[in-house]
Motif scaffolding. Structure first.
Motif, PDB file in Angstrom:
ATOM      1  N   THR A  60       0.817  -1.205   0.000  1.00  0.00           N
ATOM      2  CA  THR A  60       0.000   0.000   0.000  1.00  0.00           C
ATOM      3  C   THR A  60       0.855   1.260   0.000  1.00  0.00           C
ATOM      4  O   THR A  60       0.512   2.265  -0.641  1.00  0.00           O
ATOM      5  N   SER A  61       1.979   1.219   0.696  1.00  0.00           N
ATOM      6  CA  SER A  61       2.851   2.399   0.756  1.00  0.00           C
ATOM      7  C   SER A  61       3.415   2.714  -0.634  1.00  0.00           C
ATOM      8  O   SER A  61       3.638   3.877  -0.982  1.00  0.00           O
ATOM      9  N   SER A 105       6.764   4.129   4.619  1.00  0.00           N
ATOM     10  CA  SER A 105       6.436   2.910   5.366  1.00  0.00           C
ATOM     11  C   SER A 105       5.569   3.232   6.571  1.00  0.00           C
ATOM     12  O   SER A 105       5.921   4.103   7.374  1.00  0.00           O
ATOM     13  N   GLN A 106       4.454   2.541   6.689  1.00  0.00           N
ATOM     14  CA  GLN A 106       3.609   2.708   7.867  1.00  0.00           C
ATOM     15  C   GLN A 106       4.381   2.276   9.100  1.00  0.00           C
ATOM     16  O   GLN A 106       4.548   3.035  10.050  1.00  0.00           O
ATOM     17  N   SER A 107       4.863   1.038   9.066  1.00  0.00           N
ATOM     18  CA  SER A 107       5.486   0.448  10.267  1.00  0.00           C
ATOM     19  C   SER A 107       6.874   1.017  10.533  1.00  0.00           C
ATOM     20  O   SER A 107       7.333   1.045  11.673  1.00  0.00           O
ATOM     21  N   THR A 110       9.771  -2.357   7.593  1.00  0.00           N
ATOM     22  CA  THR A 110       9.737  -3.286   6.464  1.00  0.00           C
ATOM     23  C   THR A 110      11.159  -3.584   5.963  1.00  0.00           C
ATOM     24  O   THR A 110      11.898  -2.670   5.597  1.00  0.00           O
ATOM     25  N   VAL A 156      -4.636  -5.274   9.661  1.00  0.00           N
ATOM     26  CA  VAL A 156      -3.506  -5.612   8.780  1.00  0.00           C
ATOM     27  C   VAL A 156      -3.639  -4.868   7.442  1.00  0.00           C
ATOM     28  O   VAL A 156      -2.658  -4.457   6.843  1.00  0.00           O
ATOM     29  N   SER A 158      -4.033  -1.838   5.388  1.00  0.00           N
ATOM     30  CA  SER A 158      -3.757  -0.432   5.673  1.00  0.00           C
ATOM     31  C   SER A 158      -4.859   0.472   5.106  1.00  0.00           C
ATOM     32  O   SER A 158      -5.252   0.339   3.952  1.00  0.00           O
ATOM     33  N   LYS A 243      -6.761  -4.029  -1.551  1.00  0.00           N
ATOM     34  CA  LYS A 243      -7.595  -4.127  -0.354  1.00  0.00           C
ATOM     35  C   LYS A 243      -8.563  -5.284  -0.497  1.00  0.00           C
ATOM     36  O   LYS A 243      -8.730  -6.088   0.407  1.00  0.00           O
ATOM     37  N   GLU A 246      -6.726  -8.737  -0.365  1.00  0.00           N
ATOM     38  CA  GLU A 246      -6.164  -9.032   0.961  1.00  0.00           C
ATOM     39  C   GLU A 246      -7.202  -9.551   1.937  1.00  0.00           C
ATOM     40  O   GLU A 246      -6.936 -10.489   2.676  1.00  0.00           O
TER      41      GLU A 246
HETATM   42  O1  M6R Z   1       4.704  -0.883   7.040  1.00  0.00           O
HETATM   43  P1  M6R Z   1       4.811  -0.676   5.529  1.00  0.00           P
HETATM   44  O2  M6R Z   1       4.034   0.498   5.072  1.00  0.00           O
HETATM   45  O3  M6R Z   1       6.246  -0.595   5.092  1.00  0.00           O
HETATM   46  O4  M6R Z   1       4.192  -1.965   4.905  1.00  0.00           O
HETATM   47  C1  M6R Z   1       4.190  -2.182   3.525  1.00  0.00           C
HETATM   48  C2  M6R Z   1       3.251  -3.321   3.136  1.00  0.00           C
HETATM   49  O5  M6R Z   1       3.650  -4.519   3.760  1.00  0.00           O
HETATM   50  C3  M6R Z   1       1.800  -3.005   3.507  1.00  0.00           C
HETATM   51  O6  M6R Z   1       1.356  -1.800   2.960  1.00  0.00           O
HETATM   52  C4  M6R Z   1       0.867  -4.137   3.045  1.00  0.00           C
HETATM   53  O7  M6R Z   1       0.779  -4.167   1.640  1.00  0.00           O
HETATM   54  C5  M6R Z   1      -0.509  -3.977   3.690  1.00  0.00           C
HETATM   55  N1  M6R Z   1      -1.006  -5.234   4.138  1.00  0.00           N
HETATM   56  C6  M6R Z   1      -1.508  -3.322   2.786  1.00  0.00           C
HETATM   57  O8  M6R Z   1      -2.801  -3.275   3.282  1.00  0.00           O
END
Ligand code: M6R
Length: 366
Positions: A60-61, A105-107, A110, A156, A158, A243, A246
């Motif tokens: 998603t990022s 990156s959300q987290s 990665t 999970v 995003s 989305k 998933e």
């Molecule tokens: O934490 P990040 O943004 O780096 O994660 C990237 C992908 O693993 C994350 O966006 C994944 O595709 C999600 N499950 C999307 O909903």
């Protein structure tokens, strides 16, 4: 802790007026026509002189990165490339000291994105992070960056992290445009005033929830779905498809609408939903022709339209309205109904929407 919602995902979808607002808070000054980004201030000259921006991310990022490409090229006129971190890191790419790498990156954890940063850093590029989790590894590896401030994302899949990433990229594009003088002051003032109203427009987009649930009933047993969009509607289509697959395990693909006739048109039948971003913007007429191509083959169209639209509404089988806004903000609004569509379809299929099979919230292995 789900705040009265059945799932974290739904709670997080509904949090978006607030999370988008939090991402902009203290950063936009519409009356002055200014964007202030403390996190990258020291690097303003670097941005002004950058030959190229390379965006690296996953999932998603990466889709947010594609939206960023449209915005940065349109407003700041800097060439942008968007790369899957996993491909970029193993490709011996050409990177120089005049390049800027933006890692999204959300987290912030990665593995592939971290490795891509390390490689680009070793080749002399300046690294900016756009991350949600404060104090995570990517901000620490980066030279500078900005946080998205979406708050913890538990689902999970995003949702609010994506719209916050897009908001952050919008701010960066406007910031660079202002510094480079590639945008007229009056235009920037108008865009920033509208950006300030986006949280309330997202709130309005959420009001289609009931209708989207009804539409979901009709398509819950679909085996395939096609998402189409043009311009910045294309990454929105990709994100809509990701989305859906998933969390509902329905096979879905996102395509630029004009590419349909180069292959996916063969899939069209009376069953498969074709979800089309058909809002009133510069590609409206072109998208209408694409809808005609689908209808001529007896395809089923679910259109995302601008409030008050009649032309697409007449052609489509189902239409979902979003408020009208400048094209720059289309991704922030058009994403909302697609999130709700995949959520309801997944719930109706009895899927575990917050914890889909085989997926982890952060992918810390390559
Ligand atoms: O934490 P990040 O943004 O780096 O994660 C990237 C992908 O693993 C994350 O966006 C994944 O595709 C999600 N499950 C999307 O909903």
């Amino acid at each position: 802790e789900k705040g009265g919602y059945d799932h974290f995902m739904l709670k997080e979808i509904y949090e978006q007026p607030r999370s988008i607002g939090d991402c902009m808070r203290g950063r936009i000054y519409p009356l002055e026509g200014k964007v202030k980004l403390g996190g990258i201030k020291e690097y303003t000259e670097k941005f002004k002189n950058a030959h190229r921006i390379i965006i690296v991310a996953c999932g998603t990022s990466w889709h947010a990165g594609l939206v960023g490409e449209y915005l940065i090229e349109e407003y700041a006129r800097i060439p942008v490339e968007v790369e899957y971190a996993s491909e970029f890191r193993y490709r011996n790419p050409i990177i120089t000291e005049n390049d800027i790498v933006i890692a999204i990156s959300q987290s912030g954890e990665t593995a592939d994105t971290m490795a891509a940063i390390e490689m680009a850093k070793a080749k002399g590029a300046t690294i900016f992070g756009i991350c949600n989790v404060v104090g995570s590894s990517i901000p620490r590896l980066s030279d500078a960056g900005i946080y998205t401030h979406a708050g913890p994302e538990i689902g999970v899949a995003s949702t609010k992290a994506f719209t916050a990433q897009v908001t952050a990229l919008t701010l960066m594009a406007f910031y660079m445009a202002e510094k480079k003088g590639t945008i007229a002051q009056t235009k920037l003032i108008a865009l920033l005033s509208e950006l300030e109203r986006i949280p309330s427009l997202v709130e309005r987009a959420l009001q289609s929830d009931g209708l989207i649930r009804e539409i979901s009933e009709k398509f819950k047993d679909s085996r395939n779905a096609l998402f189409l969009g043009r311009g910045s509607g294309f990454p929105v289509a990709l994100e809509g498809a990701l989305k859906l697959k998933e969390i509902s395990y329905i096979h879905a693909e996102g395509y630029p609408a004009a590419e349909m006739k180069h292959g996916p048109i063969a899939l069209i039948d009376e069953q498969m939903p074709v979800i089309v971003i058909a809002t009133k913007n510069s590609s409206y007429e072109k998208v209408i022709s694409n809808i005609q191509e689908v209808k001529a083959r007896k395809g089923v169209v679910i259109a995302i339209v601008t409030e008050g639209d009649t032309e697409v509404v007449r052609m489509a089988d189902y239409s979902i309205e979003i408020p009208s806004a400048d094209e720059a903000f289309l991704p922030l609004l058009a994403t909302i109904p697609l999130q709700l569509l995949s959520y309801h379809i997944a719930v109706l299929r009895g899927c575990n929407v917050d914890q889909p099979r085989n997926l982890a919230k952060s992918v810390t292995v390559e």
